[in-house]
Enzyme design. Structure first.
Site, PDB file in Angstrom:
ATOM      1  N   ARG A  75       0.863  -1.201   0.000  1.00  0.00           N
ATOM      2  CA  ARG A  75       0.000   0.000   0.000  1.00  0.00           C
ATOM      3  C   ARG A  75       0.893   1.242   0.000  1.00  0.00           C
ATOM      4  O   ARG A  75       1.689   1.423   0.924  1.00  0.00           O
ATOM      5  CB  ARG A  75      -0.875   0.041   1.257  1.00  0.00           C
ATOM      6  CG  ARG A  75      -1.717  -1.196   1.500  1.00  0.00           C
ATOM      7  CD  ARG A  75      -3.100  -1.058   0.896  1.00  0.00           C
ATOM      8  NE  ARG A  75      -3.803  -2.333   0.912  1.00  0.00           N
ATOM      9  CZ  ARG A  75      -4.835  -2.620   1.708  1.00  0.00           C
ATOM     10  NH1 ARG A  75      -5.286  -1.705   2.545  1.00  0.00           N
ATOM     11  NH2 ARG A  75      -5.411  -3.800   1.653  1.00  0.00           N
TER      12      ARG A  75
ATOM     13  N   GLU B 135       0.838   4.035   1.102  1.00  0.00           N
ATOM     14  CA  GLU B 135       0.201   4.940   2.070  1.00  0.00           C
ATOM     15  C   GLU B 135       0.933   6.278   2.132  1.00  0.00           C
ATOM     16  O   GLU B 135       2.151   6.305   2.134  1.00  0.00           O
ATOM     17  CB  GLU B 135       0.230   4.311   3.476  1.00  0.00           C
ATOM     18  CG  GLU B 135      -0.461   2.977   3.608  1.00  0.00           C
ATOM     19  CD  GLU B 135      -1.967   3.103   3.729  1.00  0.00           C
ATOM     20  OE1 GLU B 135      -2.460   4.251   3.743  1.00  0.00           O
ATOM     21  OE2 GLU B 135      -2.625   2.060   3.795  1.00  0.00           O
TER      22      GLU B 135
ATOM     23  N   ARG C 166      -0.183   2.778  12.751  1.00  0.00           N
ATOM     24  CA  ARG C 166      -0.719   1.475  12.349  1.00  0.00           C
ATOM     25  C   ARG C 166      -0.746   1.213  10.847  1.00  0.00           C
ATOM     26  O   ARG C 166      -1.345   0.240  10.390  1.00  0.00           O
ATOM     27  CB  ARG C 166      -2.128   1.293  12.930  1.00  0.00           C
ATOM     28  CG  ARG C 166      -3.121   2.280  12.393  1.00  0.00           C
ATOM     29  CD  ARG C 166      -4.420   2.211  13.185  1.00  0.00           C
ATOM     30  NE  ARG C 166      -5.344   3.192  12.662  1.00  0.00           N
ATOM     31  CZ  ARG C 166      -6.370   2.884  11.885  1.00  0.00           C
ATOM     32  NH1 ARG C 166      -6.610   1.664  11.540  1.00  0.00           N
ATOM     33  NH2 ARG C 166      -7.156   3.852  11.453  1.00  0.00           N
ATOM     34  N   HIS C 167      -0.102   2.084  10.068  1.00  0.00           N
ATOM     35  CA  HIS C 167      -0.037   1.865   8.622  1.00  0.00           C
ATOM     36  C   HIS C 167       1.394   1.611   8.159  1.00  0.00           C
ATOM     37  O   HIS C 167       2.296   2.367   8.491  1.00  0.00           O
ATOM     38  CB  HIS C 167      -0.592   3.077   7.864  1.00  0.00           C
ATOM     39  CG  HIS C 167      -2.074   3.196   7.975  1.00  0.00           C
ATOM     40  ND1 HIS C 167      -2.679   3.996   8.910  1.00  0.00           N
ATOM     41  CD2 HIS C 167      -3.070   2.607   7.268  1.00  0.00           C
ATOM     42  CE1 HIS C 167      -4.004   3.894   8.781  1.00  0.00           C
ATOM     43  NE2 HIS C 167      -4.263   3.054   7.786  1.00  0.00           N
TER      44      HIS C 167
ATOM     45  N   GLU D 252      -8.940  -1.416  14.132  1.00  0.00           N
ATOM     46  CA  GLU D 252      -9.310  -2.407  13.124  1.00  0.00           C
ATOM     47  C   GLU D 252      -8.184  -3.401  12.843  1.00  0.00           C
ATOM     48  O   GLU D 252      -7.054  -2.997  12.625  1.00  0.00           O
ATOM     49  CB  GLU D 252      -9.669  -1.671  11.832  1.00  0.00           C
ATOM     50  CG  GLU D 252     -10.020  -2.606  10.694  1.00  0.00           C
ATOM     51  CD  GLU D 252      -9.893  -1.934   9.329  1.00  0.00           C
ATOM     52  OE1 GLU D 252     -10.312  -0.788   9.179  1.00  0.00           O
ATOM     53  OE2 GLU D 252      -9.361  -2.594   8.422  1.00  0.00           O
TER      54      GLU D 252
ATOM     55  N   SER E 226     -10.977  -6.626   7.735  1.00  0.00           N
ATOM     56  CA  SER E 226     -12.130  -6.235   6.932  1.00  0.00           C
ATOM     57  C   SER E 226     -12.589  -7.465   6.190  1.00  0.00           C
ATOM     58  O   SER E 226     -11.760  -8.234   5.705  1.00  0.00           O
ATOM     59  CB  SER E 226     -11.755  -5.194   5.874  1.00  0.00           C
ATOM     60  OG  SER E 226     -11.645  -3.938   6.454  1.00  0.00           O
TER      61      SER E 226
ATOM     62  N   ARG F  88      -0.701  -6.017  12.622  1.00  0.00           N
ATOM     63  CA  ARG F  88      -1.689  -5.383  13.517  1.00  0.00           C
ATOM     64  C   ARG F  88      -2.180  -6.342  14.584  1.00  0.00           C
ATOM     65  O   ARG F  88      -2.400  -5.946  15.732  1.00  0.00           O
ATOM     66  CB  ARG F  88      -2.886  -4.878  12.705  1.00  0.00           C
ATOM     67  CG  ARG F  88      -2.600  -3.571  12.053  1.00  0.00           C
ATOM     68  CD  ARG F  88      -3.882  -2.839  11.710  1.00  0.00           C
ATOM     69  NE  ARG F  88      -3.567  -1.777  10.762  1.00  0.00           N
ATOM     70  CZ  ARG F  88      -4.464  -1.053  10.153  1.00  0.00           C
ATOM     71  NH1 ARG F  88      -5.747  -1.244  10.377  1.00  0.00           N
ATOM     72  NH2 ARG F  88      -4.094  -0.100   9.318  1.00  0.00           N
TER      73      ARG F  88
HETATM   74  P1  AMO Z   1      -8.325  -3.838   4.159  1.00  0.00           P
HETATM   75  O1  AMO Z   1      -7.875  -2.805   3.209  1.00  0.00           O
HETATM   76  O2  AMO Z   1      -9.187  -3.397   5.281  1.00  0.00           O
HETATM   77  O3  AMO Z   1      -9.160  -4.966   3.383  1.00  0.00           O
HETATM   78  O4  AMO Z   1      -7.095  -4.608   4.725  1.00  0.00           O
HETATM   79  C1  AMO Z   1      -7.269  -5.742   5.546  1.00  0.00           C
HETATM   80  C2  AMO Z   1      -6.472  -5.616   6.804  1.00  0.00           C
HETATM   81  O5  AMO Z   1      -5.114  -5.387   6.506  1.00  0.00           O
HETATM   82  C3  AMO Z   1      -4.527  -4.539   7.483  1.00  0.00           C
HETATM   83  N1  AMO Z   1      -4.020  -3.329   6.853  1.00  0.00           N
HETATM   84  C4  AMO Z   1      -2.824  -2.793   7.106  1.00  0.00           C
HETATM   85  N2  AMO Z   1      -1.832  -3.147   7.933  1.00  0.00           N
HETATM   86  C5  AMO Z   1      -0.717  -2.405   7.949  1.00  0.00           C
HETATM   87  N3  AMO Z   1      -0.524  -1.320   7.171  1.00  0.00           N
HETATM   88  C6  AMO Z   1      -1.483  -0.931   6.294  1.00  0.00           C
HETATM   89  N4  AMO Z   1      -1.252   0.099   5.512  1.00  0.00           N
HETATM   90  C7  AMO Z   1      -2.706  -1.665   6.249  1.00  0.00           C
HETATM   91  N5  AMO Z   1      -3.837  -1.556   5.537  1.00  0.00           N
HETATM   92  C8  AMO Z   1      -4.616  -2.571   5.902  1.00  0.00           C
HETATM   93  C9  AMO Z   1      -5.588  -4.229   8.488  1.00  0.00           C
HETATM   94  C10 AMO Z   1      -6.846  -4.434   7.687  1.00  0.00           C
HETATM   95  O6  AMO Z   1      -7.928  -4.737   8.506  1.00  0.00           O
HETATM   96  N6  AMO Z   1      -9.452  -7.011   0.430  1.00  0.00           N
HETATM   97  C11 AMO Z   1      -9.836  -6.566   1.729  1.00  0.00           C
HETATM   98  C12 AMO Z   1     -10.045  -7.713   2.678  1.00  0.00           C
HETATM   99  C13 AMO Z   1     -11.220  -8.572   2.339  1.00  0.00           C
HETATM  100  O7  AMO Z   1     -12.337  -8.041   2.253  1.00  0.00           O
HETATM  101  O8  AMO Z   1     -11.035  -9.784   2.215  1.00  0.00           O
HETATM  102  C14 AMO Z   1      -8.774  -5.613   2.254  1.00  0.00           C
HETATM  103  O9  AMO Z   1      -7.675  -5.533   1.761  1.00  0.00           O
HETATM  104  O10 AMO Z   1      -5.468  -5.184   9.537  1.00  0.00           O
HETATM  105  P1  ATP Z   2      -9.004  -0.221   5.752  1.00  0.00           P
HETATM  106  O1  ATP Z   2      -8.044  -0.190   4.625  1.00  0.00           O
HETATM  107  O2  ATP Z   2      -9.767  -1.463   5.885  1.00  0.00           O
HETATM  108  O3  ATP Z   2      -9.900   0.928   5.832  1.00  0.00           O
HETATM  109  P2  ATP Z   2      -7.315   0.897   7.700  1.00  0.00           P
HETATM  110  O4  ATP Z   2      -7.273   0.619   9.139  1.00  0.00           O
HETATM  111  O5  ATP Z   2      -6.044   1.127   7.007  1.00  0.00           O
HETATM  112  O6  ATP Z   2      -8.051  -0.282   7.014  1.00  0.00           O
HETATM  113  P3  ATP Z   2      -8.158   3.368   6.688  1.00  0.00           P
HETATM  114  O7  ATP Z   2      -9.252   3.389   5.697  1.00  0.00           O
HETATM  115  O8  ATP Z   2      -6.793   3.655   6.228  1.00  0.00           O
HETATM  116  O9  ATP Z   2      -8.286   2.041   7.510  1.00  0.00           O
HETATM  117  O10 ATP Z   2      -8.512   4.337   7.825  1.00  0.00           O
HETATM  118  C1  ATP Z   2      -9.616   4.129   8.674  1.00  0.00           C
HETATM  119  C2  ATP Z   2      -9.846   5.410   9.383  1.00  0.00           C
HETATM  120  O11 ATP Z   2      -8.646   5.810  10.029  1.00  0.00           O
HETATM  121  C3  ATP Z   2     -10.196   6.512   8.400  1.00  0.00           C
HETATM  122  O12 ATP Z   2     -11.573   6.686   8.352  1.00  0.00           O
HETATM  123  C4  ATP Z   2      -9.499   7.715   8.960  1.00  0.00           C
HETATM  124  O13 ATP Z   2     -10.370   8.520   9.701  1.00  0.00           O
HETATM  125  C5  ATP Z   2      -8.457   7.181   9.904  1.00  0.00           C
HETATM  126  N1  ATP Z   2      -7.126   7.473   9.379  1.00  0.00           N
HETATM  127  C6  ATP Z   2      -6.506   6.920   8.339  1.00  0.00           C
HETATM  128  N2  ATP Z   2      -5.311   7.467   8.129  1.00  0.00           N
HETATM  129  C7  ATP Z   2      -5.157   8.392   9.079  1.00  0.00           C
HETATM  130  C8  ATP Z   2      -4.138   9.325   9.409  1.00  0.00           C
HETATM  131  N3  ATP Z   2      -3.021   9.417   8.715  1.00  0.00           N
HETATM  132  N4  ATP Z   2      -4.315  10.108  10.470  1.00  0.00           N
HETATM  133  C9  ATP Z   2      -5.434  10.033  11.193  1.00  0.00           C
HETATM  134  N5  ATP Z   2      -6.442   9.207  10.924  1.00  0.00           N
HETATM  135  C10 ATP Z   2      -6.317   8.398   9.888  1.00  0.00           C
END
Ligand code: AMO
Ligand code: ATP
Length: 465
Positions: free
Chosen positions: A237, A239, A245-246, A388, A391, A439
């Site tokens: 990703r 990002e 957490r990313h 989270e 998903s 995570r």
């Molecule tokens: P999603 O985008 O929510 O769903 O990703 C699934 C899970 O992956 C983890 N995750 C991350 N961990 C670390 N760094 C990140 N940048 C990051 N982004 C996501 C989280 C998240 O819950 N295809 C769907 C899944 C599905 O529906 O099967 C998907 O990718 O723990």
């Molecule tokens: P998923 O990809 O399933 O959504 P995720 O935990 O990576 O998993 P994001 O969509 O990236 O979720 O973010 C979820 C929520 O976290 C967003 O709605 C946003 O409000 C918040 N968020 C994401 N990035 C940031 C950031 N850089 N700073 C603060 N809040 C953030």
């Protein structure tokens, strides 16, 4: 012949016996010119070794050589086990080794960080400094710059063994439920989770990207009659966010399965899989958890034998009742997710729960809408300690509808045409989920940063080591 003794096996039972050990010189302390103490570490166990000048056996030169070694050098010691009358501080084993021979197998350069400093908890540093000591706090960036040294701390030894167990339990549980493992391509033509966070590259002249998840191909495997599958693999990703957490690359634990009636069948797997996992970790990784806890104190995760499920609307209502206004048809931001985690803990006594039936508008294009209300979807997220980890959803298996939904989200359908086409020859109803391995470990252990649970983390600012 195995004539080696492990440091952890050095006990009083070996008194007066000759042993041969290999380990790192954790600390070296010279006392005058005739004596040196070396604490040798192997697999987390430590033993104090004493080199004393003795005619015909240990020369003054040798003691001098030992005293000049740098910490973390790898040494072999042949010596005699002895039992001192007093307790030995600073070593796990309560015997000493009287050095007869010592060979340096690999010299360490002067260390940029001290492993003992890197292993201290914040509270320990604070307490010592209040008492007048000047201990060094090793910051996160320095740790990551010298990750190989940082990994030698007991907490890190624990974290990555726990991580290994999470993957193992995931695999074993799913195999026992009739799933099998696949390996999908990571070089693909189109994005699956949205265009912004994708690493683009040139694939022999064709535009391509690194897979943002195995989403497309795990669904295609279902169209290939694979029934129930899982994958453990890298997820990329691009990002922009620099959060706790990313990561730009993480390890995805994914499943996909045919379903008969509803996405509740997928949530059942989530529930049983994770309860099995948490039970196992608590029971079988006590030593590792304790090593983590000693440096990063945390409370054991509170979870129920039967995982709590709340609808998104119920979650929104709980927040509203607590005075937090959120858009009932929008996504929850990080703050609202945390708050809901707190409220759920107070009301239901669990830090692990499922939130389902999300508004369709905030879910990926492939998500199946609810049949009774198209504003909602057959989807869910799973939370640990208000954050989270998963998903998941039922997927759309009707190709025309899938193409329509992708287009509505601004995805170029031609980049995913082979994916959409795979639903044209009969596709079973199906669903699945994706978990981020780093995570899970971070949140199970109550850690504050995902970089602590990634071996060599990749974030927007870090591509090395
Ligand atoms: P999603 O985008 O929510 O769903 O990703 C699934 C899970 O992956 C983890 N995750 C991350 N961990 C670390 N760094 C990140 N940048 C990051 N982004 C996501 C989280 C998240 O819950 N295809 C769907 C899944 C599905 O529906 O099967 C998907 O990718 O723990
Ligand atoms: P998923 O990809 O399933 O959504 P995720 O935990 O990576 O998993 P994001 O969509 O990236 O979720 O973010 C979820 C929520 O976290 C967003 O709605 C946003 O409000 C918040 N968020 C994401 N990035 C940031 C950031 N850089 N700073 C603060 N809040 C953030």
């Amino acid at each position: 012949v195995n004539d080696w003794t492990e440091v952890g096996a050095l006990t009083e039972a070996l008194k007066d016996q000759k042993v041969l050990i290999r380990g790192r010189a954790q600390t070296i302390r010279a006392v005058g010119k005739n004596m040196a103490f070396i604490v040798v570490r192997e697999k987390g166990f430590t033993v104090q070794c004493v080199a004393t000048v003795q005619p015909e056996i240990v020369s003054r030169q040798m003691v001098k050589y030992v005293a000049a070694l740098n910490r973390e050098s790898i040494i072999d010691i042949e010596g005699i086990v002895s039992v001192p009358g007093v307790a030995i501080k600073g070593a796990s084993q309560q015997v000493e080794v009287q050095v007869r021979k010592l060979y340096c197998i690999s010299k360490a350069a002067v260390l940029p960080i001290n492993i003992e400093d890197a292993a201290r908890s914040d509270a320990e540093i604070e307490k010592a400094n209040q008492a007048g000591e000047q201990l060094v706090r090793v910051n996160q960036d320095t740790r990551l710059n010298f990750r190989v040294l940082d990994l030698r701390t007991p907490a890190n030894q624990g974290i990555f063994r726990i991580q290994s167990q999470v993957g193992t339990i995931f695999r074993q549980f799913l195999l026992s439920e009739g799933f099998f493992e696949i390996h999908s391509p990571k070089l693909i033509a189109g994005s699956s989770e949205g265009g912004a966070s994708v690493f683009k590259l040139d694939y022999k002249g064709q535009p391509a990207c690194l897979a943002q998840s195995p989403q497309l191909h795990k669904q295609m495997a279902i169209c290939g009659d694979f029934g129930r599958i899982f994958e453990i693999g890298p997820v990329f990703r691009a990002e922009d966010s620099y959060t706790h957490r990313h990561l730009c690359e993480f390890t995805g634990l994914d499943i996909e399965m045919e379903i008969k009636w509803s996405y509740f069948e997928v949530m059942d797997i989530v529930s049983r899989l994770f309860v099995t996992m948490f039970d196992y970790l608590n029971k079988n990784c006590e030593k590792e958890l304790e090593a983590v806890r000693r440096q990063y104190p945390f409370e054991p995760l509170k979870y129920l034998p039967e995982t709590l499920r709340l609808t998104f609307a119920e979650g929104v209502q709980m927040l509203k009742d607590a005075g937090v206004e959120v858009d009932p048809m929008g996504d929850l931001n990080t703050e609202a997710e945390r708050k809901l985690g707190q409220l759920v803990l107070e009301k239901y006594g669990t830090e692990f729960y499922i939130l389902h039936r999300y508004p369709l508008a905030v879910r990926p294009f492939y998500t199946m809408p609810c049949c009774d209300n198209k504003e909602y979807s057959n989807s869910f997220d799973v939370f640990i300690r208000g954050e989270e980890i998963i998903s998941g959803a039922q997927r759309i298996h009707v190709p025309e509808f899938l193409a329509e939904r992708a287009e509505a989200r601004g995805i170029e359908v031609k980049t995913i045409s082979t994916y959409i086409d795979s639903f044209r020859y009969g596709a079973p109803p199906h669903g699945g989920f994706g978990v981020g391995l780093e995570r899970v470990v971070m949140l199970f252990c109550g850690l504050n940063n995902i970089r602590k649970t990634s071996l060599f983390p990749r974030d927007p600012l870090r591509l090395a080591p």
